[in-house]
Design a protein around this motif. Sequence first.
Motif, PDB file in Angstrom:
ATOM      1  N   ALA A  87      13.370   3.803   3.105  1.00  0.00           N
ATOM      2  CA  ALA A  87      12.457   3.412   1.956  1.00  0.00           C
ATOM      3  C   ALA A  87      11.414   2.501   2.142  1.00  0.00           C
ATOM      4  O   ALA A  87      10.402   2.762   1.770  1.00  0.00           O
ATOM      5  CB  ALA A  87      13.587   3.059   0.854  1.00  0.00           C
ATOM      6  N   GLY A  90       8.701   3.502   4.485  1.00  0.00           N
ATOM      7  CA  GLY A  90       7.667   4.423   3.674  1.00  0.00           C
ATOM      8  C   GLY A  90       6.678   3.503   2.775  1.00  0.00           C
ATOM      9  O   GLY A  90       5.298   3.814   3.017  1.00  0.00           O
ATOM     10  N   TYR A  91       6.934   2.437   2.276  1.00  0.00           N
ATOM     11  CA  TYR A  91       6.006   1.526   1.636  1.00  0.00           C
ATOM     12  C   TYR A  91       5.104   0.868   2.921  1.00  0.00           C
ATOM     13  O   TYR A  91       4.003   0.771   2.241  1.00  0.00           O
ATOM     14  CB  TYR A  91       6.590   0.418   0.773  1.00  0.00           C
ATOM     15  CG  TYR A  91       7.505   1.241  -0.172  1.00  0.00           C
ATOM     16  CD1 TYR A  91       6.723   1.957  -1.390  1.00  0.00           C
ATOM     17  CD2 TYR A  91       8.877   0.959  -0.580  1.00  0.00           C
ATOM     18  CE1 TYR A  91       7.285   2.409  -2.563  1.00  0.00           C
ATOM     19  CE2 TYR A  91       9.577   1.585  -1.830  1.00  0.00           C
ATOM     20  CZ  TYR A  91       8.677   2.192  -2.542  1.00  0.00           C
ATOM     21  OH  TYR A  91       9.337   2.732  -3.608  1.00  0.00           O
ATOM     22  N   GLY A 117       7.764  16.609   9.179  1.00  0.00           N
ATOM     23  CA  GLY A 117       7.317  16.984   7.666  1.00  0.00           C
ATOM     24  C   GLY A 117       7.951  18.537   7.651  1.00  0.00           C
ATOM     25  O   GLY A 117       8.003  19.073   6.720  1.00  0.00           O
ATOM     26  N   MET A 211      13.238  12.831   3.186  1.00  0.00           N
ATOM     27  CA  MET A 211      12.383  12.149   1.972  1.00  0.00           C
ATOM     28  C   MET A 211      11.206  12.931   1.916  1.00  0.00           C
ATOM     29  O   MET A 211      10.623  12.937   0.790  1.00  0.00           O
ATOM     30  CB  MET A 211      12.095  10.717   2.465  1.00  0.00           C
ATOM     31  CG  MET A 211      13.467   9.781   1.922  1.00  0.00           C
ATOM     32  SD  MET A 211      13.051   8.151   2.115  1.00  0.00           S
ATOM     33  CE  MET A 211      14.638   7.543   1.756  1.00  0.00           C
ATOM     34  N   GLY A 212      10.792  13.679   3.162  1.00  0.00           N
ATOM     35  CA  GLY A 212       9.551  14.470   2.993  1.00  0.00           C
ATOM     36  C   GLY A 212       9.631  15.529   1.889  1.00  0.00           C
ATOM     37  O   GLY A 212       8.603  16.065   1.422  1.00  0.00           O
ATOM     38  N   LEU A 214      11.355  15.277  -1.059  1.00  0.00           N
ATOM     39  CA  LEU A 214      11.496  14.784  -2.340  1.00  0.00           C
ATOM     40  C   LEU A 214      10.209  14.654  -3.121  1.00  0.00           C
ATOM     41  O   LEU A 214       9.156  14.346  -2.610  1.00  0.00           O
ATOM     42  CB  LEU A 214      11.991  13.258  -2.447  1.00  0.00           C
ATOM     43  CG  LEU A 214      13.479  13.139  -1.762  1.00  0.00           C
ATOM     44  CD1 LEU A 214      13.810  11.691  -1.538  1.00  0.00           C
ATOM     45  CD2 LEU A 214      14.635  13.871  -2.608  1.00  0.00           C
ATOM     46  N   TYR A 216       7.377  13.172  -5.907  1.00  0.00           N
ATOM     47  CA  TYR A 216       7.063  11.659  -6.264  1.00  0.00           C
ATOM     48  C   TYR A 216       7.567  10.650  -5.429  1.00  0.00           C
ATOM     49  O   TYR A 216       8.377   9.897  -5.534  1.00  0.00           O
ATOM     50  CB  TYR A 216       7.464  11.496  -7.816  1.00  0.00           C
ATOM     51  CG  TYR A 216       7.081  12.339  -8.740  1.00  0.00           C
ATOM     52  CD1 TYR A 216       5.971  12.446  -9.257  1.00  0.00           C
ATOM     53  CD2 TYR A 216       8.292  13.219  -9.362  1.00  0.00           C
ATOM     54  CE1 TYR A 216       5.845  13.587 -10.093  1.00  0.00           C
ATOM     55  CE2 TYR A 216       7.984  14.070 -10.113  1.00  0.00           C
ATOM     56  CZ  TYR A 216       6.751  14.452 -10.852  1.00  0.00           C
ATOM     57  OH  TYR A 216       6.564  15.287 -11.613  1.00  0.00           O
ATOM     58  N   PRO A 217       6.826  10.743  -3.972  1.00  0.00           N
ATOM     59  CA  PRO A 217       7.422   9.790  -2.867  1.00  0.00           C
ATOM     60  C   PRO A 217       7.472   8.511  -3.359  1.00  0.00           C
ATOM     61  O   PRO A 217       8.734   7.980  -2.841  1.00  0.00           O
ATOM     62  CB  PRO A 217       6.382   9.871  -1.716  1.00  0.00           C
ATOM     63  CG  PRO A 217       5.443  11.255  -2.130  1.00  0.00           C
ATOM     64  CD  PRO A 217       5.774  11.643  -3.624  1.00  0.00           C
ATOM     65  N   PHE A 218       6.678   7.765  -4.026  1.00  0.00           N
ATOM     66  CA  PHE A 218       6.454   6.299  -4.488  1.00  0.00           C
ATOM     67  C   PHE A 218       7.889   6.144  -5.170  1.00  0.00           C
ATOM     68  O   PHE A 218       8.683   5.314  -4.872  1.00  0.00           O
ATOM     69  CB  PHE A 218       5.412   5.935  -5.154  1.00  0.00           C
ATOM     70  CG  PHE A 218       5.405   4.423  -5.404  1.00  0.00           C
ATOM     71  CD1 PHE A 218       4.872   3.456  -4.377  1.00  0.00           C
ATOM     72  CD2 PHE A 218       6.015   3.872  -6.707  1.00  0.00           C
ATOM     73  CE1 PHE A 218       4.691   2.192  -4.731  1.00  0.00           C
ATOM     74  CE2 PHE A 218       6.040   2.431  -6.598  1.00  0.00           C
ATOM     75  CZ  PHE A 218       5.176   1.572  -5.980  1.00  0.00           C
ATOM     76  N   SER A 220      10.539   7.955  -5.748  1.00  0.00           N
ATOM     77  CA  SER A 220      11.841   8.669  -5.338  1.00  0.00           C
ATOM     78  C   SER A 220      12.418   7.486  -4.159  1.00  0.00           C
ATOM     79  O   SER A 220      13.454   7.174  -4.244  1.00  0.00           O
ATOM     80  CB  SER A 220      11.361   9.900  -4.346  1.00  0.00           C
ATOM     81  OG  SER A 220      11.232  10.775  -5.449  1.00  0.00           O
ATOM     82  N   ARG A 221      11.330   6.990  -3.507  1.00  0.00           N
ATOM     83  CA  ARG A 221      11.844   5.904  -2.461  1.00  0.00           C
ATOM     84  C   ARG A 221      12.172   4.533  -3.206  1.00  0.00           C
ATOM     85  O   ARG A 221      13.099   3.727  -2.899  1.00  0.00           O
ATOM     86  CB  ARG A 221      10.582   5.615  -1.634  1.00  0.00           C
ATOM     87  CG  ARG A 221      10.288   6.376  -0.763  1.00  0.00           C
ATOM     88  CD  ARG A 221       9.120   6.193   0.377  1.00  0.00           C
ATOM     89  NE  ARG A 221       8.865   7.102   1.323  1.00  0.00           N
ATOM     90  CZ  ARG A 221       9.537   7.413   2.628  1.00  0.00           C
ATOM     91  NH1 ARG A 221      10.538   6.397   2.986  1.00  0.00           N
ATOM     92  NH2 ARG A 221       9.125   8.129   3.320  1.00  0.00           N
TER      93      ARG A 221
END
Length: 242
Positions: A87, A90-91, A117, A211-212, A214, A216-218, A220-221
């Motif tokens: 997570a 990702g940020y 992806g 996670m790809g 999911l 709303y990536p921001f 969700s993470r």
Amino acid sequence: MILGVGYGIAWILLAGPADMFPAAAEIRNLLESQGVYLLSILANVIFLSFGVFWYQAVRKQKMTGYRKKFSPAGWGYGICMGVALQAVSGYFLMLAALLLPKAMEEYGQLMESMGIGAPTVLSLLYSVLAAPVAEELIYRGLTTKIFEKAFSFWTANVMQAALFGLMHMNLIQSSYAFLLGILLGWVARKYGTWKGSILCHLVINLSGNLMGFLPYPFLSRLLLLAVSAALLIPLRKKTLFK
């Protein structure tokens, strides 16, 4: 290098038959789309084949806790740590996209060419199984042990993480691989065995593939980070081994 040369020779030899035989065309298409994973899996298998002898030598010297078995808390700690690190990475990528758009564009093209992806059986076999085991034994295992003969643990840990980052050969991936390498070295130290860093590395790569998908990536993470971090607090007080 040997595998890379073999790949090039196979590609050339299949050029003519691919125009005449469907089977040859399918093999060539497989090499084109999945060649990087085939080469990586084979390279890791070759390393592990030799690594078995090294593993036995180290085990006889009782240099680390190979026979430790994870308790439920140990499994939970490693899994939560892996999800939390994925997570956070990702940020890191989101921040890199703002600060280094050109480098991030090149990174995105590299990931797309590797099929990230859109995971396949071979890509999952490499990223979730072959890479975590081989890379942890190489960097958090062999490399760290060699450096620790001359330096303190933390100096050796930073040095192995730097090599781990350079191995990825692009600015974005090398940067976060370096940071992850330091943390994985600490995880191996905390567990007292490479099993801990292998488990954590496996979860990082697996969750990265998942996670790809999911929405709303921001958010969700952020949710996964909050949940995994909240679970780490009570788990770290438990006994990690049976």
